[in-house]
Design a protein around this motif. Structure first.
Motif, short mmCIF file in Angstrom:
data_model
loop_
_atom_site.label_atom_id
_atom_site.label_comp_id
_atom_site.label_asym_id
_atom_site.label_seq_id
_atom_site.Cartn_x
_atom_site.Cartn_y
_atom_site.Cartn_z
N ARG A 317 0.88 -1.08 -0.13
CA ARG A 317 0.02 -0.04 -0.07
C ARG A 317 0.63 1.25 -0.22
O ARG A 317 0.46 2.45 -0.61
CB ARG A 317 -0.92 -0.05 1.02
CG ARG A 317 -1.82 -1.09 1.25
CD ARG A 317 -2.72 -1.32 0.21
NE ARG A 317 -3.60 -2.29 0.27
CZ ARG A 317 -4.24 -3.01 -0.65
NH1 ARG A 317 -3.83 -2.80 -2.01
NH2 ARG A 317 -5.10 -4.03 -0.49
N TYR A 318 1.80 1.32 0.54
CA TYR A 318 2.96 2.43 0.81
C TYR A 318 3.73 2.49 -0.57
O TYR A 318 3.88 3.33 -1.07
CB TYR A 318 3.47 2.52 1.95
CG TYR A 318 3.12 2.94 3.07
CD1 TYR A 318 1.62 3.34 3.39
CD2 TYR A 318 3.70 3.16 4.41
CE1 TYR A 318 1.16 3.78 4.21
CE2 TYR A 318 3.09 3.85 5.43
CZ TYR A 318 1.75 4.26 5.46
OH TYR A 318 1.19 4.73 6.58
N LEU A 319 4.40 1.40 -0.67
CA LEU A 319 5.66 1.49 -1.72
C LEU A 319 5.13 0.74 -3.17
O LEU A 319 5.76 0.80 -4.13
CB LEU A 319 6.83 0.45 -1.46
CG LEU A 319 7.36 0.87 0.20
CD1 LEU A 319 8.27 -0.05 0.48
CD2 LEU A 319 8.15 2.42 0.07
N GLU A 320 3.93 0.22 -3.36
CA GLU A 320 3.34 -0.35 -4.42
C GLU A 320 4.29 -1.47 -5.03
O GLU A 320 4.15 -1.73 -6.31
CB GLU A 320 3.04 0.66 -5.23
CG GLU A 320 2.10 1.50 -4.76
CD GLU A 320 1.51 2.91 -5.72
OE1 GLU A 320 2.08 2.63 -7.00
OE2 GLU A 320 0.66 3.61 -5.30
N GLN A 321 5.07 -2.26 -4.15
CA GLN A 321 5.90 -3.25 -4.58
C GLN A 321 5.63 -4.39 -3.57
O GLN A 321 6.48 -4.35 -2.70
CB GLN A 321 7.38 -2.78 -4.90
CG GLN A 321 7.49 -1.75 -6.10
CD GLN A 321 7.18 -2.36 -7.32
OE1 GLN A 321 7.37 -3.64 -7.48
NE2 GLN A 321 6.95 -1.57 -8.32
N SER A 322 4.98 -5.36 -3.74
CA SER A 322 4.92 -6.17 -2.47
C SER A 322 6.17 -7.01 -2.26
O SER A 322 6.30 -7.27 -0.99
CB SER A 322 3.68 -7.19 -3.12
OG SER A 322 3.83 -7.96 -4.29
N GLU A 323 6.97 -7.26 -3.25
CA GLU A 323 8.10 -7.94 -3.01
C GLU A 323 9.01 -7.35 -2.18
O GLU A 323 9.93 -7.92 -1.39
CB GLU A 323 8.79 -8.38 -4.18
CG GLU A 323 9.51 -7.39 -5.09
CD GLU A 323 8.54 -6.76 -6.07
OE1 GLU A 323 8.98 -6.13 -7.09
OE2 GLU A 323 7.18 -7.14 -5.88
N TRP A 324 8.93 -6.12 -1.93
CA TRP A 324 9.83 -5.41 -0.96
C TRP A 324 9.65 -5.51 0.55
O TRP A 324 10.49 -5.10 1.32
CB TRP A 324 9.93 -3.92 -1.35
CG TRP A 324 10.56 -3.51 -2.62
CD1 TRP A 324 11.12 -4.31 -3.11
CD2 TRP A 324 10.48 -2.21 -3.40
NE1 TRP A 324 11.60 -3.59 -4.56
CE2 TRP A 324 11.11 -2.36 -4.55
CE3 TRP A 324 9.69 -1.08 -2.93
CZ2 TRP A 324 11.23 -1.26 -5.29
CZ3 TRP A 324 9.88 -0.17 -3.89
CH2 TRP A 324 10.77 -0.07 -5.03
N SER A 325 8.61 -6.28 0.78
CA SER A 325 8.33 -6.80 1.99
C SER A 325 9.54 -7.58 2.39
O SER A 325 9.43 -7.66 3.89
CB SER A 325 6.83 -7.53 2.30
OG SER A 325 6.70 -8.62 1.52
N GLN A 326 10.17 -8.12 1.96
CA GLN A 326 11.21 -9.30 2.26
C GLN A 326 12.31 -8.64 2.70
O GLN A 326 13.40 -8.89 3.27
CB GLN A 326 11.67 -10.03 0.91
CG GLN A 326 10.45 -11.40 0.89
CD GLN A 326 10.21 -12.06 2.06
OE1 GLN A 326 9.21 -11.87 2.74
NE2 GLN A 326 11.11 -13.07 2.34
N ILE A 327 12.56 -7.17 2.02
CA ILE A 327 13.52 -6.26 2.47
C ILE A 327 13.30 -6.16 3.92
O ILE A 327 14.13 -6.10 4.84
CB ILE A 327 13.46 -5.15 1.74
CG1 ILE A 327 14.15 -5.24 0.28
CG2 ILE A 327 14.61 -3.94 2.22
CD1 ILE A 327 14.07 -4.14 -0.79
#
Length: 539
Positions: A317-327
């Motif tokens: 919702r903030y970054l619009e890149q779901s894969e960055w949750s792994q960062i």
């Protein structure tokens, strides 16, 4: 003992050559396992979030993305408990290393099923030159119903519970019951485990998902799991190996092995329920232990929710890149690694886990910035900034968890329940971990539903984060801080707890054990053999 002998050389000489070899084999396997696990869990959560959002967008229906993602995560953890119960009868029949290898091999098979389904329904690896038309463009996904992820993730949860439980007891088979050997091996394994977790999370978020798409980014998982299963088969039992000869008089020879296993499973569930009840009585009827419930169950829930619930929402919702949750998850794992190393080095200066619990409760208040933060979407720099705030959160979590586990084990290891098949330590472990599972399974999808409704109505999650992140973590922090004032002698900054009572651990059953023969009749045995507490609970 000279300082020199108390150093690394003394620890190195503590283990025999065979034990060193087995530890090396085990560490290699655990790193393969953890790396594959991070790729799988990170990919599944982001895949489910993208697919549910995509389905809601194309059907113009109400958004229920994180309600269902929360449900998936909660069910997976609930099925881990089931897996930990199913493992006990297997570990009584076959060597621990064999059960561990077979369990992770089953995990590998089921982790591959989702990719097979995706390919069979038109899915393919994300093209190198793929440019999405909008944030809901995932045309390379297969055309299956996203709810199909739920049963697969539940089944893998059973296998996950089996592996996680066995890896907690196999060190005894490697180095025996020598306390110092076990402590040093556990610390060493934990450090390498977190190293693999950090690298696995970063590799998934920054390399595998952007390159392959999160529908195929966990293609390495079954490969690494199978390699780990093969590696672990080379472990030789040199410690307290499980006796699987079938000569135990507690277990009558049955004509039908399958029937005996089913009865063992039933008995395992009964013992699990009894452990939960006895553990609750120990915790809530003694001032010495009542504070542990909030410091363990609530803080564990808080950290898992911040990692598995909030991090994917921030990324989506903030970054619009779901894969960055792994960062973000990788940074949290790095914080846990630092916390484990710090406690290993300086833990002797802290007498009880109370200071660690207080530190943990204060650190989680860092999340207050999240509802008021406005990062630029699609800019990975802001993912790293958010991830940096998760490092101290992970540090506090690991330090608190390690200190609490040590305190619980040292306080209860000498006590025995009057129920011969349930130890006091196993009962408390069962109750605490099950409490966390129940809280997580209820609150994660419920809060996810609330966040989805707010987002559907306002096209933003910030007002929802104010309550689900900031206010919720504040409430947990206050409860934990107040709880740390309950034990006698707890008012000091670095308290030493004062013994305040003799514990009377009461059984919930007059029968010393539950045993059946092949016809279902109750058997009694003069010399009872305790079921290992690690094999009746997931802790």
């Amino acid at each position: 003992m000279s300082p020199r002998r108390s150093g690394i050389s003394r620890i190195w000489k503590l283990f025999s050559p065979v034990e060193k070899r087995n530890i090396l084999v085990y560490v290699v396997g655990i790193m393969l396992y953890k790396f594959g696990l991070e790729a799988f869990n990170g990919s599944i959560v982001t895949l489910a979030a993208n697919r549910y959002d995509q389905e809601a967008y194309h059907s113009n229906s109400t958004i229920r993305t994180f309600e269902r993602v929360g449900l998936i995560s909660g069910l997976n953890q609930a099925f881990q408990c089931i897996g930990s119960i199913l493992i006990a009868p297997l570990a009584k029949r076959w060597p621990t290393r064999t059960v561990l290898s077979v369990s992770i091999f089953v995990f590998a098979i089921f982790s591959a099923i989702l990719m097979i389904v995706d390919a069979a329904t038109g899915g393919y690896i994300r093209p190198k030159d793929f440019v999405p038309m909008d944030e809901h463009d995932f045309r390379y996904y297969g055309k299956y119903n996203t709810n199909g992820i739920i049963p697969i993730y539940c089944i893998t949860g059973i296998a996950f519970g089996m592996v996680e439980l066995i890896r907690r007891v196999i060190p005894r088979d490697i180095v025996g019951d020598h306390p110092e050997k076990l402590q040093k091996m556990d610390a060493l394994v934990h450090i390498f485990y977190e190293i693999a977790g950090v690298s696995g999370a970063f590799a998934t978020g920054l390399g595998l998902i952007p390159r392959l798409g999160n529908n195929y980014s966990f293609i390495i998982t079954p490969i690494l799991f199978i390699l780990a299963a093969i590696v672990w088969l080379f472990i030789s039992s040199v410690g307290l190996a499980v006796d699987n000869t079938g000569t135990d008089e507690m277990t009558p020879v049955a004509d039908n092995i399958e029937s005996g296993y089913l009865k063992s499973i039933v008995n395992g569930f009964v013992l699990f329920v009894q452990s939960f009840c006895i553990g609750a009585k120990i915790i809530f009827t003694h001032r010495k232990f009542i504070w542990i419930w909030s410091c363990y169950a609530l803080t564990l829930y808080a950290h898992r929710y911040l990692e598995n619930g909030i991090a994917p929402q921030i990324a989506k919702r903030y970054l619009e890149q779901s894969e960055w949750s792994q960062i973000i998850v990788g940074a949290s794992n790095f914080g846990e690694l630092l916390g484990a190393v710090f406690v290993f080095i300086f833990g002797n200066f802290i007498k009880t886990p109370l200071p660690w619990s207080r530190l943990d409760a204060i650190i989680i208040l860092l999340v207050w910035y999240i509802p008021f933060y406005y990062p630029i979407a699609n800019n990975v720099k802001y993912a790293w900034i958010i991830a940096a705030t998760y490092i101290p959160i992970g540090f506090g979590s690991a330090a608190d968890d390690i200190a609490l586990n040590s305190f619980i084990q040292s306080s209860l290891s000498g006590l025995e329940s009057k129920h011969k098949n349930i130890s006091a330590l196993g009962a408390v472990a069962s109750f605490l971990y099950s409490s966390y599972i129940i809280i997580y399974a209820i609150l994660n999808p419920t809060l996810g539903l609330y966040i989805d409704r707010v987002y559907d109505r306002t096209d933003s999650v910030r007002s929802a984060f104010l309550y689900t992140v900031a206010v919720q973590m504040t409430i947990i922090s206050v409860i934990v801080l107040v709880s740390t004032l309950i034990p006698k002698g707890a008012l000091a900054c670095n308290p030493t707890l004062i013994p305040d009572e003799d514990l009377d651990i009461i059984s919930t059953s007059k029968e010393s054990s539950i045993e059946t023969n092949d016809r279902g009749h109750i058997l009694k045995r003069k010399n009872q053999q305790k079921v290992s507490p690690e094999l009746v609970t997931h802790f």
